[in-house]
Design a protein around this motif. Structure first.
Motif, PDB file in Angstrom:
ATOM      1  N   SER A 164      -6.793   3.647   4.461  1.00 25.11           N
ATOM      2  CA  SER A 164      -7.900   4.590   4.288  1.00 25.11           C
ATOM      3  C   SER A 164      -7.388   5.972   3.900  1.00 25.11           C
ATOM      4  O   SER A 164      -7.987   6.641   3.044  1.00 25.11           O
ATOM      5  CB  SER A 164      -8.713   4.689   5.580  1.00 25.11           C
ATOM      6  OG  SER A 164      -9.251   3.443   5.922  1.00 25.11           O
ATOM      7  N   MET A 186       0.829  -1.210   0.000  1.00 20.68           N
ATOM      8  CA  MET A 186       0.000   0.000   0.000  1.00 20.68           C
ATOM      9  C   MET A 186       0.861   1.258   0.000  1.00 20.68           C
ATOM     10  O   MET A 186       0.503   2.263  -0.606  1.00 20.68           O
ATOM     11  CB  MET A 186      -0.928   0.008   1.217  1.00 20.68           C
ATOM     12  CG  MET A 186      -2.135  -0.866   1.070  1.00 20.68           C
ATOM     13  SD  MET A 186      -3.128  -0.483  -0.386  1.00 20.68           S
ATOM     14  CE  MET A 186      -3.535   1.217  -0.112  1.00 20.68           C
ATOM     15  N   TRP A 212      -6.340   5.851   0.152  1.00 17.50           N
ATOM     16  CA  TRP A 212      -7.490   5.762  -0.755  1.00 17.50           C
ATOM     17  C   TRP A 212      -8.377   6.997  -0.689  1.00 17.50           C
ATOM     18  O   TRP A 212      -8.972   7.389  -1.701  1.00 17.50           O
ATOM     19  CB  TRP A 212      -8.287   4.491  -0.513  1.00 17.50           C
ATOM     20  CG  TRP A 212      -7.560   3.299  -1.057  1.00 17.50           C
ATOM     21  CD1 TRP A 212      -7.070   2.252  -0.344  1.00 17.50           C
ATOM     22  CD2 TRP A 212      -7.199   3.045  -2.432  1.00 17.50           C
ATOM     23  NE1 TRP A 212      -6.430   1.371  -1.181  1.00 17.50           N
ATOM     24  CE2 TRP A 212      -6.497   1.832  -2.462  1.00 17.50           C
ATOM     25  CE3 TRP A 212      -7.383   3.739  -3.615  1.00 17.50           C
ATOM     26  CZ2 TRP A 212      -5.990   1.289  -3.639  1.00 17.50           C
ATOM     27  CZ3 TRP A 212      -6.882   3.193  -4.788  1.00 17.50           C
ATOM     28  CH2 TRP A 212      -6.198   1.988  -4.794  1.00 17.50           C
ATOM     29  N   VAL A 243      -6.631   9.462  -2.903  1.00 15.77           N
ATOM     30  CA  VAL A 243      -6.886   9.144  -4.316  1.00 15.77           C
ATOM     31  C   VAL A 243      -8.286   9.595  -4.713  1.00 15.77           C
ATOM     32  O   VAL A 243      -8.477  10.242  -5.750  1.00 15.77           O
ATOM     33  CB  VAL A 243      -6.700   7.623  -4.561  1.00 15.77           C
ATOM     34  CG1 VAL A 243      -7.195   7.241  -5.942  1.00 15.77           C
ATOM     35  CG2 VAL A 243      -5.250   7.224  -4.400  1.00 15.77           C
ATOM     36  N   ALA A 244      -9.279   9.290  -3.888  1.00 16.55           N
ATOM     37  CA  ALA A 244     -10.659   9.671  -4.193  1.00 16.55           C
ATOM     38  C   ALA A 244     -10.816  11.182  -4.246  1.00 16.55           C
ATOM     39  O   ALA A 244     -11.476  11.715  -5.155  1.00 16.55           O
ATOM     40  CB  ALA A 244     -11.603   9.068  -3.165  1.00 16.55           C
TER      41      ALA A 244
END
Length: 99
Positions: A87, A18, A90, A93-94
């Motif tokens: 989390s 990750m 991500w 990224v979102a």
């Protein structure tokens, strides 16, 4: 309760994977561009760096000494750090996709 055999190695390698995904994301996203940063850009980097910090601590916390051999305290904290780091990456990224 004792952790299954290989759980430290598996959690550490998942954290390293990750971490690599996050580094690739930041390189692709363009952290080195010369354009001025907006608030959303700063938030993306802050989330990513927080995720990197959590993921970097996972192997250290998972392998630290505990009170007894049957204690699973280090692994529980390491799992929570992994989820927090994943989390953070991500969410960064979102957020970068939404802005």
């Amino acid at each position: 309760m004792h952790s299954p055999t290989g759980s430290v190695a598996a959690l550490s390698s998942a954290a390293a994977t990750m971490f690599s995904v996050g580094i690739i994301f930041l390189g692709y996203w363009g952290i080195h561009e010369a354009s001025p940063w907006h608030i959303a850009d700063v938030l993306v980097v802050a989330l990513a760096l927080t995720g990197f910090a959590c993921l970097g601590l996972v192997p250290w916390v998972a392998t630290r000494p505990v009170e007894s051999d049957t204690s699973d305290a280090g692994m529980r904290v390491a799992r929570r750090l992994f989820v927090a780091g994943m989390s953070g990456i991500w969410l960064a990224v979102a957020l970068s996709l939404l802005t």
